[in-house]
Design a protein around this motif. Structure first.
Motif, PDB file in Angstrom:
ATOM      1  N   LEU A 149       0.838  -1.201   0.000  1.00  0.00           N
ATOM      2  CA  LEU A 149       0.000   0.000   0.000  1.00  0.00           C
ATOM      3  C   LEU A 149       0.874   1.254   0.000  1.00  0.00           C
ATOM      4  O   LEU A 149       0.566   2.229  -0.687  1.00  0.00           O
ATOM      5  CB  LEU A 149      -0.936  -0.021   1.203  1.00  0.00           C
ATOM      6  CG  LEU A 149      -2.053   1.032   1.245  1.00  0.00           C
ATOM      7  CD1 LEU A 149      -2.843   1.068  -0.055  1.00  0.00           C
ATOM      8  CD2 LEU A 149      -2.967   0.775   2.430  1.00  0.00           C
ATOM      9  N   ILE A 150       1.969   1.216   0.745  1.00  0.00           N
ATOM     10  CA  ILE A 150       2.923   2.334   0.718  1.00  0.00           C
ATOM     11  C   ILE A 150       3.506   2.484  -0.679  1.00  0.00           C
ATOM     12  O   ILE A 150       3.660   3.599  -1.192  1.00  0.00           O
ATOM     13  CB  ILE A 150       4.052   2.114   1.756  1.00  0.00           C
ATOM     14  CG1 ILE A 150       3.497   2.244   3.174  1.00  0.00           C
ATOM     15  CG2 ILE A 150       5.198   3.111   1.540  1.00  0.00           C
ATOM     16  CD1 ILE A 150       4.424   1.734   4.256  1.00  0.00           C
ATOM     17  N   GLY A 151       3.822   1.351  -1.318  1.00  0.00           N
ATOM     18  CA  GLY A 151       4.374   1.392  -2.678  1.00  0.00           C
ATOM     19  C   GLY A 151       3.417   2.035  -3.669  1.00  0.00           C
ATOM     20  O   GLY A 151       3.856   2.672  -4.645  1.00  0.00           O
ATOM     21  N   PHE A 152       2.129   1.897  -3.431  1.00  0.00           N
ATOM     22  CA  PHE A 152       1.121   2.513  -4.306  1.00  0.00           C
ATOM     23  C   PHE A 152       0.983   4.004  -4.020  1.00  0.00           C
ATOM     24  O   PHE A 152       0.905   4.821  -4.928  1.00  0.00           O
ATOM     25  CB  PHE A 152      -0.225   1.814  -4.114  1.00  0.00           C
ATOM     26  CG  PHE A 152      -1.340   2.385  -4.948  1.00  0.00           C
ATOM     27  CD1 PHE A 152      -1.496   1.997  -6.268  1.00  0.00           C
ATOM     28  CD2 PHE A 152      -2.234   3.322  -4.416  1.00  0.00           C
ATOM     29  CE1 PHE A 152      -2.527   2.533  -7.052  1.00  0.00           C
ATOM     30  CE2 PHE A 152      -3.259   3.856  -5.181  1.00  0.00           C
ATOM     31  CZ  PHE A 152      -3.399   3.459  -6.506  1.00  0.00           C
ATOM     32  N   LEU A 166      -6.598   6.360   4.691  1.00  0.00           N
ATOM     33  CA  LEU A 166      -7.087   7.735   4.561  1.00  0.00           C
ATOM     34  C   LEU A 166      -6.424   8.432   3.370  1.00  0.00           C
ATOM     35  O   LEU A 166      -7.089   9.144   2.594  1.00  0.00           O
ATOM     36  CB  LEU A 166      -6.814   8.519   5.849  1.00  0.00           C
ATOM     37  CG  LEU A 166      -7.676   8.133   7.054  1.00  0.00           C
ATOM     38  CD1 LEU A 166      -7.138   8.793   8.326  1.00  0.00           C
ATOM     39  CD2 LEU A 166      -9.140   8.526   6.826  1.00  0.00           C
ATOM     40  N   GLN A 167      -5.130   8.216   3.199  1.00  0.00           N
ATOM     41  CA  GLN A 167      -4.430   8.804   2.053  1.00  0.00           C
ATOM     42  C   GLN A 167      -4.888   8.156   0.749  1.00  0.00           C
ATOM     43  O   GLN A 167      -4.967   8.824  -0.299  1.00  0.00           O
ATOM     44  CB  GLN A 167      -2.920   8.668   2.230  1.00  0.00           C
ATOM     45  CG  GLN A 167      -2.382   9.476   3.389  1.00  0.00           C
ATOM     46  CD  GLN A 167      -0.901   9.764   3.289  1.00  0.00           C
ATOM     47  OE1 GLN A 167      -0.307   9.721   2.210  1.00  0.00           O
ATOM     48  NE2 GLN A 167      -0.272  10.072   4.417  1.00  0.00           N
ATOM     49  N   PHE A 168      -5.182   6.868   0.801  1.00  0.00           N
ATOM     50  CA  PHE A 168      -5.710   6.145  -0.356  1.00  0.00           C
ATOM     51  C   PHE A 168      -7.037   6.779  -0.789  1.00  0.00           C
ATOM     52  O   PHE A 168      -7.277   7.011  -1.978  1.00  0.00           O
ATOM     53  CB  PHE A 168      -5.908   4.679   0.045  1.00  0.00           C
ATOM     54  CG  PHE A 168      -6.295   3.752  -1.071  1.00  0.00           C
ATOM     55  CD1 PHE A 168      -5.408   3.445  -2.096  1.00  0.00           C
ATOM     56  CD2 PHE A 168      -7.554   3.142  -1.085  1.00  0.00           C
ATOM     57  CE1 PHE A 168      -5.753   2.573  -3.115  1.00  0.00           C
ATOM     58  CE2 PHE A 168      -7.910   2.267  -2.095  1.00  0.00           C
ATOM     59  CZ  PHE A 168      -7.009   1.976  -3.121  1.00  0.00           C
ATOM     60  N   LYS A 169      -7.895   7.092   0.187  1.00  0.00           N
ATOM     61  CA  LYS A 169      -9.174   7.735  -0.107  1.00  0.00           C
ATOM     62  C   LYS A 169      -8.973   9.158  -0.636  1.00  0.00           C
ATOM     63  O   LYS A 169      -9.689   9.603  -1.537  1.00  0.00           O
ATOM     64  CB  LYS A 169     -10.055   7.763   1.143  1.00  0.00           C
ATOM     65  CG  LYS A 169     -10.617   6.399   1.538  1.00  0.00           C
ATOM     66  CD  LYS A 169     -11.603   6.533   2.698  1.00  0.00           C
ATOM     67  CE  LYS A 169     -12.821   7.325   2.297  1.00  0.00           C
ATOM     68  NZ  LYS A 169     -13.800   7.438   3.404  1.00  0.00           N
ATOM     69  N   ASP A 170      -7.999   9.872  -0.078  1.00  0.00           N
ATOM     70  CA  ASP A 170      -7.715  11.237  -0.530  1.00  0.00           C
ATOM     71  C   ASP A 170      -7.308  11.271  -2.000  1.00  0.00           C
ATOM     72  O   ASP A 170      -7.475  12.296  -2.673  1.00  0.00           O
ATOM     73  CB  ASP A 170      -6.601  11.867   0.314  1.00  0.00           C
ATOM     74  CG  ASP A 170      -7.067  12.256   1.709  1.00  0.00           C
ATOM     75  OD1 ASP A 170      -8.297  12.306   1.925  1.00  0.00           O
ATOM     76  OD2 ASP A 170      -6.208  12.478   2.575  1.00  0.00           O
ATOM     77  N   ALA A 202      -4.744  -2.228  -5.887  1.00  0.00           N
ATOM     78  CA  ALA A 202      -3.596  -1.389  -5.530  1.00  0.00           C
ATOM     79  C   ALA A 202      -2.527  -2.163  -4.758  1.00  0.00           C
ATOM     80  O   ALA A 202      -1.348  -1.826  -4.813  1.00  0.00           O
ATOM     81  CB  ALA A 202      -4.056  -0.189  -4.711  1.00  0.00           C
ATOM     82  N   THR A 203      -2.944  -3.180  -4.019  1.00  0.00           N
ATOM     83  CA  THR A 203      -1.998  -3.921  -3.163  1.00  0.00           C
ATOM     84  C   THR A 203      -1.680  -5.299  -3.721  1.00  0.00           C
ATOM     85  O   THR A 203      -1.124  -6.139  -3.019  1.00  0.00           O
ATOM     86  CB  THR A 203      -2.567  -4.067  -1.732  1.00  0.00           C
ATOM     87  OG1 THR A 203      -3.847  -4.714  -1.788  1.00  0.00           O
ATOM     88  CG2 THR A 203      -2.709  -2.704  -1.072  1.00  0.00           C
TER      89      THR A 203
END
Length: 221
Positions: free
Chosen positions: A149-152, A195-199, A211-212
């Motif tokens: 998820l961080i990589g995305f 939360l950042q994914f949603k943003d 994404a993961t």
């Protein structure tokens, strides 16, 4: 004599949830393990499992799972110093099969969509190895690694240390090299990542799965 392994599964809802389901409506179980060392397929053993649910993008701290595990072998001085888990603590704990079965019951009771961890392939290898010793094969395990998820979200980051990521994303840090401490740290990191994914305009289970996606997830268990 040949012994055929029986299958055991962790009850997860990943294949029953519509891909359009908002991630806010899902329950994830974030977990971590501590072991006597890194050679978990051969000589090393599980000594602690810690887990906590994430629901509605919130960490449910009061509903956490934690137990030590009897490894049926001595814990080295280095591991005792690292984890604070002593031979006395471990010797009084239940054995791995009982702990893993209890953990799977905990996961099932939360209608969990999938398991989450930081470098989770190690933790799943720990479970697999312990069950293999009992002639059991782990099936139907679906995971999300916070590293993927961080990589995305932030592909420029190139490190594996959980604490450094928690610092980079400004999330809480709990006791390191404690399964429950690392599970809590990972859970708060995971919620911030969601939360950042949603943003970034992504809000569904299907988008999170895509994404993961990783080679480790597709490996047979």
């Amino acid at each position: 004599m040949f012994f055929q392994r029986k299958n055991i599964s962790c009850s997860l809802k990943y294949d029953m949830i519509p891909l359009s389901t908002p991630i806010d409506d899902l329950t994830f179980i974030v977990f971590d393990t501590e072991t006597t060392g890194f050679q978990v397929a051969t000589t090393d053993r599980l000594i602690e499992i810690g887990a906590v649910p994430v629901n509605g993008l919130k960490v449910m701290e009061k509903d956490q799972f934690q137990t030590y595990v009897n490894p049926r072998r001595q814990i080295s001085r280095e591991i005792i110093e690292l984890t604070s888990i002593t031979n006395e603590m471990a010797s009084e704990a239940p054995v791995a099969l009982d702990v893993i079965s209890h953990f799977f019951d905990y996961v099932e009771s939360h209608d969990t969509v999938c398991l989450v961890g930081h470098y989770i392939s190690f933790d799943t290898a720990v479970l697999k190895s312990e069950l293999k010793r009992e002639k059991l094969a782990l099936k139907r395990l679906f995971t999300i690694d916070t590293l993927d998820l961080i990589g995305f979200i932030a592909p420029s980051y190139d490190m594996r240390d959980l604490e450094r990521y928690a610092m980079a994303f400004g999330t809480r840090i709990y006791d390191r090299h404690s399964a429950i401490g690392d599970a809590l740290t990972t859970a708060y990191l995971f919620t911030e990542l969601l939360l950042q994914f949603k943003d970034r305009g992504h809000s569904t289970w299907g988008e999170l799965v895509k994404a993961t996606d990783s080679q480790m997830r597709s490996m047979p268990f």
